[in-house]
Design a protein around this motif. Structure first.
Motif, PDB file in Angstrom:
ATOM      1  N   GLU A 334       0.826  -1.205   0.000  1.00 32.48           N
ATOM      2  CA  GLU A 334       0.000   0.000   0.000  1.00 32.48           C
ATOM      3  C   GLU A 334       0.866   1.264   0.000  1.00 32.48           C
ATOM      4  O   GLU A 334       0.586   2.224  -0.729  1.00 32.48           O
ATOM      5  CB  GLU A 334      -0.931  -0.001   1.211  1.00 32.48           C
ATOM      6  CG  GLU A 334      -2.033  -1.044   1.141  1.00 32.48           C
ATOM      7  CD  GLU A 334      -3.012  -0.741   0.021  1.00 32.48           C
ATOM      8  OE1 GLU A 334      -4.038  -0.096   0.267  1.00 32.48           O
ATOM      9  OE2 GLU A 334      -2.737  -1.151  -1.129  1.00 32.48           O
ATOM     10  N   ARG A 337       2.366   1.714  -3.467  1.00 33.60           N
ATOM     11  CA  ARG A 337       1.404   2.243  -4.429  1.00 33.60           C
ATOM     12  C   ARG A 337       1.163   3.732  -4.205  1.00 33.60           C
ATOM     13  O   ARG A 337       1.030   4.503  -5.160  1.00 33.60           O
ATOM     14  CB  ARG A 337       0.100   1.450  -4.341  1.00 33.60           C
ATOM     15  CG  ARG A 337       0.163   0.109  -5.064  1.00 33.60           C
ATOM     16  CD  ARG A 337      -1.151  -0.653  -5.017  1.00 33.60           C
ATOM     17  NE  ARG A 337      -1.334  -1.350  -3.750  1.00 33.60           N
ATOM     18  CZ  ARG A 337      -0.813  -2.538  -3.481  1.00 33.60           C
ATOM     19  NH1 ARG A 337      -0.066  -3.161  -4.382  1.00 33.60           N
ATOM     20  NH2 ARG A 337      -1.028  -3.111  -2.310  1.00 33.60           N
ATOM     21  N   GLU A 342      -0.211   5.439  -7.397  1.00 35.81           N
ATOM     22  CA  GLU A 342      -1.163   4.448  -7.901  1.00 35.81           C
ATOM     23  C   GLU A 342      -2.348   4.311  -6.944  1.00 35.81           C
ATOM     24  O   GLU A 342      -2.257   4.694  -5.772  1.00 35.81           O
ATOM     25  CB  GLU A 342      -0.464   3.092  -8.049  1.00 35.81           C
ATOM     26  CG  GLU A 342       0.690   3.096  -9.036  1.00 35.81           C
ATOM     27  CD  GLU A 342       1.477   1.793  -9.014  1.00 35.81           C
ATOM     28  OE1 GLU A 342       2.444   1.684  -9.785  1.00 35.81           O
ATOM     29  OE2 GLU A 342       1.126   0.893  -8.214  1.00 35.81           O
ATOM     30  N   PRO A 343      -3.459   3.752  -7.426  1.00 35.87           N
ATOM     31  CA  PRO A 343      -4.600   3.517  -6.539  1.00 35.87           C
ATOM     32  C   PRO A 343      -4.236   2.567  -5.401  1.00 35.87           C
ATOM     33  O   PRO A 343      -3.489   1.596  -5.597  1.00 35.87           O
ATOM     34  CB  PRO A 343      -5.653   2.892  -7.469  1.00 35.87           C
ATOM     35  CG  PRO A 343      -5.247   3.302  -8.848  1.00 35.87           C
ATOM     36  CD  PRO A 343      -3.750   3.378  -8.831  1.00 35.87           C
ATOM     37  N   LEU A 344      -4.770   2.833  -4.216  1.00 30.99           N
ATOM     38  CA  LEU A 344      -4.601   1.917  -3.091  1.00 30.99           C
ATOM     39  C   LEU A 344      -5.570   0.751  -3.237  1.00 30.99           C
ATOM     40  O   LEU A 344      -6.680   0.918  -3.724  1.00 30.99           O
ATOM     41  CB  LEU A 344      -4.860   2.645  -1.773  1.00 30.99           C
ATOM     42  CG  LEU A 344      -3.958   3.844  -1.475  1.00 30.99           C
ATOM     43  CD1 LEU A 344      -4.374   4.494  -0.163  1.00 30.99           C
ATOM     44  CD2 LEU A 344      -2.501   3.438  -1.433  1.00 30.99           C
ATOM     45  N   TRP A 345      -5.155  -0.416  -2.796  1.00 33.43           N
ATOM     46  CA  TRP A 345      -6.029  -1.588  -2.857  1.00 33.43           C
ATOM     47  C   TRP A 345      -6.953  -1.674  -1.648  1.00 33.43           C
ATOM     48  O   TRP A 345      -8.038  -2.231  -1.732  1.00 33.43           O
ATOM     49  CB  TRP A 345      -5.180  -2.864  -2.940  1.00 33.43           C
ATOM     50  CG  TRP A 345      -4.495  -3.048  -4.261  1.00 33.43           C
ATOM     51  CD1 TRP A 345      -4.531  -2.200  -5.341  1.00 33.43           C
ATOM     52  CD2 TRP A 345      -3.660  -4.147  -4.637  1.00 33.43           C
ATOM     53  NE1 TRP A 345      -3.760  -2.700  -6.368  1.00 33.43           N
ATOM     54  CE2 TRP A 345      -3.215  -3.898  -5.977  1.00 33.43           C
ATOM     55  CE3 TRP A 345      -3.228  -5.298  -3.999  1.00 33.43           C
ATOM     56  CZ2 TRP A 345      -2.376  -4.775  -6.664  1.00 33.43           C
ATOM     57  CZ3 TRP A 345      -2.393  -6.175  -4.672  1.00 33.43           C
ATOM     58  CH2 TRP A 345      -1.987  -5.913  -5.996  1.00 33.43           C
ATOM     59  N   PRO A 347      -8.064   1.051   0.835  1.00 33.40           N
ATOM     60  CA  PRO A 347      -8.243   2.339   1.515  1.00 33.40           C
ATOM     61  C   PRO A 347      -9.178   2.210   2.715  1.00 33.40           C
ATOM     62  O   PRO A 347     -10.161   1.463   2.672  1.00 33.40           O
ATOM     63  CB  PRO A 347      -8.856   3.229   0.423  1.00 33.40           C
ATOM     64  CG  PRO A 347      -9.538   2.274  -0.504  1.00 33.40           C
ATOM     65  CD  PRO A 347      -8.697   1.027  -0.498  1.00 33.40           C
ATOM     66  N   ARG A 353      -9.620   6.963  -0.018  1.00 27.03           N
ATOM     67  CA  ARG A 353     -10.535   6.663  -1.129  1.00 27.03           C
ATOM     68  C   ARG A 353     -10.476   7.750  -2.194  1.00 27.03           C
ATOM     69  O   ARG A 353     -10.522   7.459  -3.404  1.00 27.03           O
ATOM     70  CB  ARG A 353     -11.950   6.481  -0.589  1.00 27.03           C
ATOM     71  CG  ARG A 353     -12.156   5.136   0.108  1.00 27.03           C
ATOM     72  CD  ARG A 353     -13.596   4.912   0.509  1.00 27.03           C
ATOM     73  NE  ARG A 353     -13.934   5.619   1.734  1.00 27.03           N
ATOM     74  CZ  ARG A 353     -13.763   5.121   2.949  1.00 27.03           C
ATOM     75  NH1 ARG A 353     -13.246   3.911   3.108  1.00 27.03           N
ATOM     76  NH2 ARG A 353     -14.108   5.820   4.027  1.00 27.03           N
ATOM     77  N   HIS A 355      -7.865   9.626  -2.863  1.00 26.06           N
ATOM     78  CA  HIS A 355      -6.600   9.411  -3.574  1.00 26.06           C
ATOM     79  C   HIS A 355      -6.750   8.324  -4.624  1.00 26.06           C
ATOM     80  O   HIS A 355      -6.326   8.485  -5.765  1.00 26.06           O
ATOM     81  CB  HIS A 355      -5.503   9.013  -2.567  1.00 26.06           C
ATOM     82  CG  HIS A 355      -4.287   8.418  -3.206  1.00 26.06           C
ATOM     83  ND1 HIS A 355      -3.238   9.171  -3.666  1.00 26.06           N
ATOM     84  CD2 HIS A 355      -3.964   7.116  -3.483  1.00 26.06           C
ATOM     85  CE1 HIS A 355      -2.323   8.377  -4.195  1.00 26.06           C
ATOM     86  NE2 HIS A 355      -2.724   7.127  -4.076  1.00 26.06           N
ATOM     87  N   THR A 356      -7.381   7.227  -4.206  1.00 22.32           N
ATOM     88  CA  THR A 356      -7.549   6.091  -5.115  1.00 22.32           C
ATOM     89  C   THR A 356      -8.411   6.462  -6.311  1.00 22.32           C
ATOM     90  O   THR A 356      -8.075   6.144  -7.465  1.00 22.32           O
ATOM     91  CB  THR A 356      -8.167   4.908  -4.345  1.00 22.32           C
ATOM     92  OG1 THR A 356      -7.254   4.498  -3.332  1.00 22.32           O
ATOM     93  CG2 THR A 356      -8.448   3.732  -5.261  1.00 22.32           C
ATOM     94  N   GLU A 357      -9.503   7.159  -6.072  1.00 19.16           N
ATOM     95  CA  GLU A 357     -10.378   7.577  -7.171  1.00 19.16           C
ATOM     96  C   GLU A 357      -9.692   8.602  -8.065  1.00 19.16           C
ATOM     97  O   GLU A 357      -9.833   8.571  -9.283  1.00 19.16           O
ATOM     98  CB  GLU A 357     -11.666   8.159  -6.612  1.00 19.16           C
ATOM     99  CG  GLU A 357     -12.535   7.101  -5.906  1.00 19.16           C
ATOM    100  CD  GLU A 357     -13.659   7.733  -5.098  1.00 19.16           C
ATOM    101  OE1 GLU A 357     -13.778   8.983  -5.127  1.00 19.16           O
ATOM    102  OE2 GLU A 357     -14.404   6.980  -4.441  1.00 19.16           O
TER     103      GLU A 357
END
Length: 361
Positions: A334, A337, A342-345, A347, A353, A355-357
């Protein structure tokens, strides 16, 4: 150069975090500091003032604040990330918690501070599932009692008598309360033993149950039908105290109850009132296997210290070397990433979330 804090303890060692993160590709130059909390030789517990504390944490706010000086990211298992810690760590951008749930992190405070938080679901699923099955077998066959008596010099041949003999999993109906990653692994092992498996979990659908060869049931039906009940639910306001006096009365005569999930799933009232010890003494409950407790360790006046047919261990279900390595690896993945943009797996809060989006769009 990215400054990183590896805030481990006596189980998930700081060195495991360090090694796992350095093994990730394209994370740049790293300056990794180490901090070691006292768990597991020192019990975890709440940390922080009333109204601003976190649960199941180890270490102090002061030690964590000092170690976070200049750190951009932190990998941890139980460090106490309270609102005070976030306020005192202005450089911090991301925390990766190597646990299935970040109960040692004030997620609202992390959101206010703009810090992304990730978690590590499934890190101990295999270990916890194996342990739950082991506890079940120990309670059904009274293995700890036989071992203790023999080593104390007593040959308990009477345990072979019909009235004292144990039960088999083959052909038994076993109820699983909660059907996440651990519950699914437990079900797979139980079915290999020849057991019929019932599942009570509002988040599991018929398709999943059918694929796994288990049957969904309402909790009351599961309790009435199962000679063994094993708890695997997460502890929440909804599940706290879910097994109380009424639920115990629904169990068949001589049933075995196993809890290796969270102590709070069992209503403390059945302990304090003497209801649970009495059910064990009378044989109404055939056995009880516990690895978790409301208060850890249990106090000297714990009602079950001298109750019969109890298997009790000190919160060890996840204690395997593989779990420690897996936890460090998931947390390091994590962080890597995050550093690579990169997106977190996994969150765990709104900032994570977002950041991931944001990086996925």
């Amino acid at each position: 150069m990215t400054r990183v804090l590896a805030a481990g303890d006596g189980f998930v060692l700081p060195a495991l975090f360090d090694e796992a993160l350095r093994g990730e590709p394209d994370v740049g130059d790293l300056d990794i500091a180490h901090l070691t909390a006292g768990w597991p030789t020192e019990p975890f517990g709440p940390v922080g003032p009333e109204g601003a504390r976190v649960e199941e944490a180890s270490g102090t706010e002061d030690d964590l604040v000092a170690a976070l000086d200049g750190a951009r990211v932190c990998l941890t298992q139980m460090a106490p990330f309270t609102s005070r810690v976030f306020d005192a760590a202005p450089d911090l951008q991301m925390v990766a918690v190597s646990r299935g749930g970040p109960v040692n992190v004030d997620l609202a405070a992390a959101d206010r501070a703009g810090v992304a938080v990730a978690q590590a679901p499934g890190r101990n699923a295999a270990a916890a599932a194996e342990y739950a099955v082991g506890m079940t077998l120990a309670a059904l066959r009274r293995i700890p009692l036989a071992d203790r008596e023999l080593r104390d010099g007593t040959w308990r041949g009477d345990l072979y008598a019909y009235d004292e003999a144990g039960l088999e999993l083959d052909g038994a109906t076993v109820g699983l309360v909660g059907y996440g990653a651990i519950g699914r692994l437990v079900a797979r092992v139980l079915r290999a033993f020849g057991a019929t498996v019932l599942v009570a979990d509002p988040y599991t659908d018929e398709a999943t149950a059918s694929t796994d060869g288990v049957r969904l049931a309402e909790l009351d039906e599961l309790l009435r039908s199962s000679s063994v009940v094993s708890l695997h639910a997460r502890l929440s306001d909804e599940t706290r105290g879910m097994i109380g006096a009424r639920e115990l009365d629904l169990l068949p005569e001589g049933a075995v109850l196993v809890n290796s999930a969270r102590g709070g799933l069992l209503d403390s009232g059945v302990m304090d009132s003497g209801r649970l010890p009495e059910a064990l003494r009378s044989g109404r409950l055939g056995g009880l296997a516990l690895d978790v407790y409301d208060v850890e360790p249990p106090p000297d006046d714990w009602p079950l210290h001298h109750a019969p047919n109890v298997v009790a261990t000190p919160h060890l279900a996840g204690a395997t070397k593989q779990t420690a390595h897996r936890a460090a690896s998931i947390a390091a993945g994590e962080v890597a990433r995050f550093l690579r943009g990169e997106p977190l797996w996994h969150p765990a809060n709104e900032v994570a979330r977002a950041h991931t989006e944001g990086v996925a769009s």
